[in-house]
Design a protein around this motif. Sequence first.
Motif, short mmCIF file in Angstrom:
data_model
loop_
_atom_site.label_atom_id
_atom_site.label_comp_id
_atom_site.label_asym_id
_atom_site.label_seq_id
_atom_site.Cartn_x
_atom_site.Cartn_y
_atom_site.Cartn_z
N LYS A 55 50.82 21.49 18.45
CA LYS A 55 49.94 20.33 18.29
C LYS A 55 48.48 20.73 18.42
CE LYS A 55 52.54 16.31 18.66
NZ LYS A 55 52.55 15.06 19.41
N ASP A 56 47.62 19.79 18.05
CA ASP A 56 46.20 20.11 17.97
C ASP A 56 45.34 19.07 18.67
OD1 ASP A 56 44.85 22.32 17.11
OD2 ASP A 56 45.09 21.90 14.97
N CYS A 57 45.79 18.55 19.79
CA CYS A 57 45.04 17.53 20.52
C CYS A 57 43.58 17.98 20.69
CB CYS A 57 45.69 17.30 21.88
SG CYS A 57 47.45 16.88 21.73
N TYR A 110 41.25 17.58 22.72
CA TYR A 110 40.67 17.86 24.04
C TYR A 110 41.22 19.13 24.67
CZ TYR A 110 44.97 15.14 24.51
OH TYR A 110 46.24 14.67 24.34
N CYS A 111 42.30 19.68 24.13
CA CYS A 111 43.09 20.64 24.88
C CYS A 111 42.79 22.10 24.52
CB CYS A 111 44.57 20.35 24.65
SG CYS A 111 45.66 21.47 25.55
N CYS A 134 51.79 26.09 21.37
CA CYS A 134 51.85 24.66 21.09
C CYS A 134 51.68 24.40 19.60
CB CYS A 134 50.78 23.91 21.87
SG CYS A 134 50.98 22.13 21.72
N GLY A 194 53.52 23.86 26.27
CA GLY A 194 53.01 23.38 25.00
C GLY A 194 54.19 22.81 24.21
N GLU A 195 53.90 21.94 23.27
CA GLU A 195 54.99 21.29 22.54
C GLU A 195 55.54 22.22 21.46
OE1 GLU A 195 54.30 17.07 21.66
OE2 GLU A 195 55.23 17.40 19.71
N ILE A 212 44.68 24.75 24.81
CA ILE A 212 45.74 25.57 24.21
C ILE A 212 46.23 24.99 22.88
CG2 ILE A 212 46.44 26.58 26.43
CD1 ILE A 212 48.94 24.76 26.36
N ARG A 213 45.43 24.11 22.30
CA ARG A 213 45.78 23.53 21.00
C ARG A 213 46.04 24.65 19.99
NH1 ARG A 213 41.12 22.55 17.72
NH2 ARG A 213 41.95 20.52 17.10
FE1 SF4 Z 1 48.40 18.51 23.07
FE2 SF4 Z 1 50.04 19.19 25.16
FE3 SF4 Z 1 49.73 20.84 23.06
FE4 SF4 Z 1 47.71 20.51 24.70
S1 SF4 Z 1 49.67 21.40 25.22
S2 SF4 Z 1 47.60 20.52 22.44
S3 SF4 Z 1 47.94 18.35 25.28
S4 SF4 Z 1 50.63 18.78 23.01
#
Ligand code: SF4
Length: 327
Positions: free
Chosen positions: A48-50, A52-53, A46, A92-93, A55-56
Amino acid sequence: MNKDEIIEWLLGCDDDALFERSAQIRHQTVGDKVYLRGLIELSNICSKDCLYCGIRKSNSEVERYALSKEQIMSAVDLAAELRFGSVVLQSGEQTSPSFVDFIDNILRTISSKYGESLGITISIGEQSEGVYRRWRSAGAHRYLLRMESSSDELYAKIHPAGYILSERLDALKLLKKLGYQVGSGVMIGLPYQTIEDLADDLIAMRKLDIDMCGMGPYIEHSAAPLSKIETAYTPEERVKLTLRMIALLRIEMPTINIAATTATETLDINGRVKSIAAGANVMMPNLTPLDMRQKYCLYNGKTSTNLEIENYNIEYGERGDSLHYKG
Ligand code: SF4
Ligand code: SAH
């Protein structure tokens, strides 16, 4: 229902009456059918770095994987063999051209093999309009993109700087315009989240006129920064709130598809059955190969069991499009 009424129900003023009403509405509209979607978790890579997640991008403890085309197709074949009406491809994005091509290729392969008999949902985060168009014409019918929260302030607190709620909402509107059946949803019981926020979430989903919803409790992941902030809700309270949110959404949007989520089952062993009883009509048994499944860990303790469900009519071999979708 106005916001004050929604808040009353969310506070648990009369759960028996709430669930009775949602069950009645469900029975009269979508009926007692439960549709199955085989969930395939394509990759935990992924960009991204959300906050809460699990797998960020910044979680260096995660061993990253990406399923091969063969692995994905055997999971899709299994879904078809088990007579699930649909598959959900989640990941993941990632936005690289090679990834976009790969997804395009997978969608075309599934479509040419199964035609319109198998519903295809994708959940791959925020993409450009061109990419959404390509994947739609390659065969995807539906797109799941949770708004996570309808509050700008809360959204900003649970994401790194620069992640903007209005962009996510614009993406949802765009997906709708492009002819996808659109699914969204929120996490329930987040740090900083108020009951009023949850009422606003329901109103926002109604306003967006979504076709499908997947919402479930927020669950801490010990390697994610948000887990350092305490939430006001115990796991039991998060499950209760989730069930009330499902019931209220069923009452407000009777014909949409609502999923019973894995997160609810993670916090309550009977979470899926309770979600169905509250008004959900979709289950997503996990078909990701087992060794990879453990690596797709968004939160602590994620479960992935398949369960038998009594009293509802599981619709084998039916796509189960949202009755709300008008093309
Ligand atoms: Fe964000 Fe989705 Fe990546 Fe998790 S998998 S960090 S929720 S974008
Ligand atoms: N990357 C895509 C799809 C995979 S994440 C996306 O973000 O849209 C799918 C969903 O998992 C997210 O939308 C989020 O609501 C949920 N999720 C992530 N971390 C979670 C956590 N700690 N607790 C509960 N749900 C979580």
